[in-house]
Design a protein around this motif. Structure first.
Motif: not given
Length: 103
Positions: A77-103
């Motif tokens: 159950a937890s592995a399925g939820l983790f994959i679902l959350i990470v796939v759903q938050s791809l824009p958040l991850l992309l924004g975090a990566f780009v925001g971290g690079l611009t510092v």
């Protein structure tokens, strides 16, 4: 030299995600960008975006095991939820990566 805070980055990401929920792609992207800049690096931004999902999944392992009596059910159950959350938050991850690079 300026250092970031992963805890503050997680707080910013959570608050902005809740406030900008009505923007389907742009809301998480903006939240991730601000969180990545607050974290201070691309790795810190990605960690701040993924860490709450990982903590939630560890809690779910405990609850799933306690309710079902079988650790395997909690892990699945937890592995399925983790994959679902990470796939759903791809824009958040992309924004975090780009925001971290611009510092």
């Amino acid at each position: 030299m300026k250092q970031g805070s992963i805890v503050m980055a997680m707080i910013w990401m959570a608050v902005l995600s809740l406030l900008l929920f009505w923007l389907p792609l742009l809301g998480p992207l903006i939240a991730g960008f601000v969180g990545g800049r607050t974290a201070g690096s691309a790795g810190g931004g990605l960690l701040a975006a993924v860490l709450p999902a990982a903590v939630l999944c560890f809690v779910l392992v405990g609850f799933g095991t306690a309710l079902a009596g079988l650790p395997l059910i909690g892990i699945i159950a937890s592995a399925g939820l983790f994959i679902l959350i990470v796939v759903q938050s791809l824009p958040l991850l992309l924004g975090a990566f780009v925001g971290g690079l611009t510092v």
